[in-house]
Motif scaffolding. Sequence first.
Motif: not given
Length: 598
Positions: A461-463, A465-479, A525-534
């Motif tokens: 939730r806190t990520f 747009e400048s957050t590393s793409k690998w950080a997003k990938y790792i957290v998502t897949t760990l979920i 997750y809706r289109a108007d909330d992407k790409p971070l879907y906060r």
Amino acid sequence: MVDEKFKTESIKLEVLEKRDSSGSSESALDLNIPDYWPQLSADTPGSYYFWNKGPSDRDLDSIATQPSVFDDPDKAQLYQPHPKYENLHRFDPKERWTWREEISVVRKIDVRIMIWVCIMFMALEIDRGNLSQALADNMLDDLKLSTNDYNNGNTIFKLCFLVAEVPSQLVSKKLGADVWIPIQIIAWSAVSMAQFAIDSKASFYVTRALLGALQGGFIADVCLYLSYFYTAIELPVRLAYFWTAMTLADIVSSFMAFGILHMRGVGGRAGWQWLFMIEGAVTALIGIFAFLYLPASPTATKSWFRGRNGWFNEKEEKLIVNRALRDDPSKGDMHNRQAIDWKMFWKSVTDYDLWPIYIIGLTFTIPSTPESNYLTLTLRSLGFSTFQTTLMGLPYQVLHLVFVSYPTPISLISDLYLTNITIILLSKLLIVSYMSQRFNERSYHGLMCQVWVLVLLIPLRTFSESTSKWAKYIVTTLILCGPYTHAIQVGWTSRNSNSVRTRTVSAAMYNMFCQLGGIISNNIYRADDKPLYRRGNSVLIAINCMNLVIYLGTKFYYIYRNKQRDAKWKRMTIEERLAYISTTTDEGNKRLDFRFAH
């Protein structure tokens, strides 16, 4: 008087005392066993699992037959199987067997039944899950569909899947699971192949609806079918095998997709079109084989295809039938091709004691489902190619990956996937199911899984747009790597049903609520909330916290219900208990002598 017919002192078995105190007994009755009765086992199978060489703390040639109401002549007559019960000719309360014989038979069931059931589930998952792989080949762009159109398609699928659950169970109970399950597989495979011709939003929606309607009820049908062969303590672990097959299917289909999607341009068609056609044809073959392979019951395995002598000899058939009925006498209440009327159906639907588990089914996967549905689109948005995304989308395959601070080559990632991750991740579902059964506990295991997701949702939730793409990938897949308790909860539903009638409907009801949860998940997750879907992740965190309360509330509810019944039961004399058993109109889990698992 009981004392005049049997030993002057009632034999209170240690095994039943342990079961009663843990809430896992089918009956709270003490047994009065005659002197002349054949020997019974003094060991409970509670800590014994059939994938090892056997229990090290006992003689494998000692009696394994567990005590039950059939060992008390006064009570046995009140629990006799239905006259039309398909295995009645193998029912014998005096039948005894050893641990060695039981281990051998259960392993044979695992090989003959469980492996094939897993293959059938793989067929379901291949045709259900290949849509996400099709997205990697630009399916949405080819059909001019938006993210919201994709959401709508998933919602239509889950809604039709949900609506089909109960009708499918009713048909299965009338025709027999061994007949209805192959029909389902062949029918949905035909629709899967028909997706080759999708050319518009309308045809996309129609095929999603048909797939949902034809696949709905399959899981509940299989769970009921497995209950004919396994005991309550074995079923959740076997269901863990069942859902492990889902992961295997996703792995296999991902590699299939990697090759098939390279066919883009063959015959002027897109790679995703060939994906639907080829994978649908494979699952259709599985359905045809299932017609010939599945037996109607443990005592009906003889056929030209399965062999004229069948899979089990007479001794083995008696072992399977009698240990199933001893574990749960309600399994003999109905014939496996006896339809459920609407009165029975309504009684099962309104069984309020099962609704806490249904509510868990509604909400427990919501915090992690949107991340799963959008993994492919997320990877593409992070800049990965179609084929890289296909490999990286191998579900739950990064639990033990070690990422470094700089971008990792995709070839290294796929090598790691292939070498050491698959076995570890496949074992997670088995481990959590094993631990649940080992400690005879369900609610806290579900709670633990929700905590896993919550800890990872907060950083997601806190990520920015400048957050590393690998950080997003790792957290998502760990979920997505979190412990999965679906098998535990299906077994929990079956265990707390305590009748074939209720079990037939409750399995469908539980899966219906799971599909409702999926519908909710598809619209977070809706289109108007992407790409971070906060906004979406904030909603997921709130639901995650609510789930913690639901699991605890369910546990306390069942503890309270058991204490209520204990108080009433203990106030009754043995004669009053026997009178209750012989005259009560209470059925299933409404009986005073039943205790809920939690």
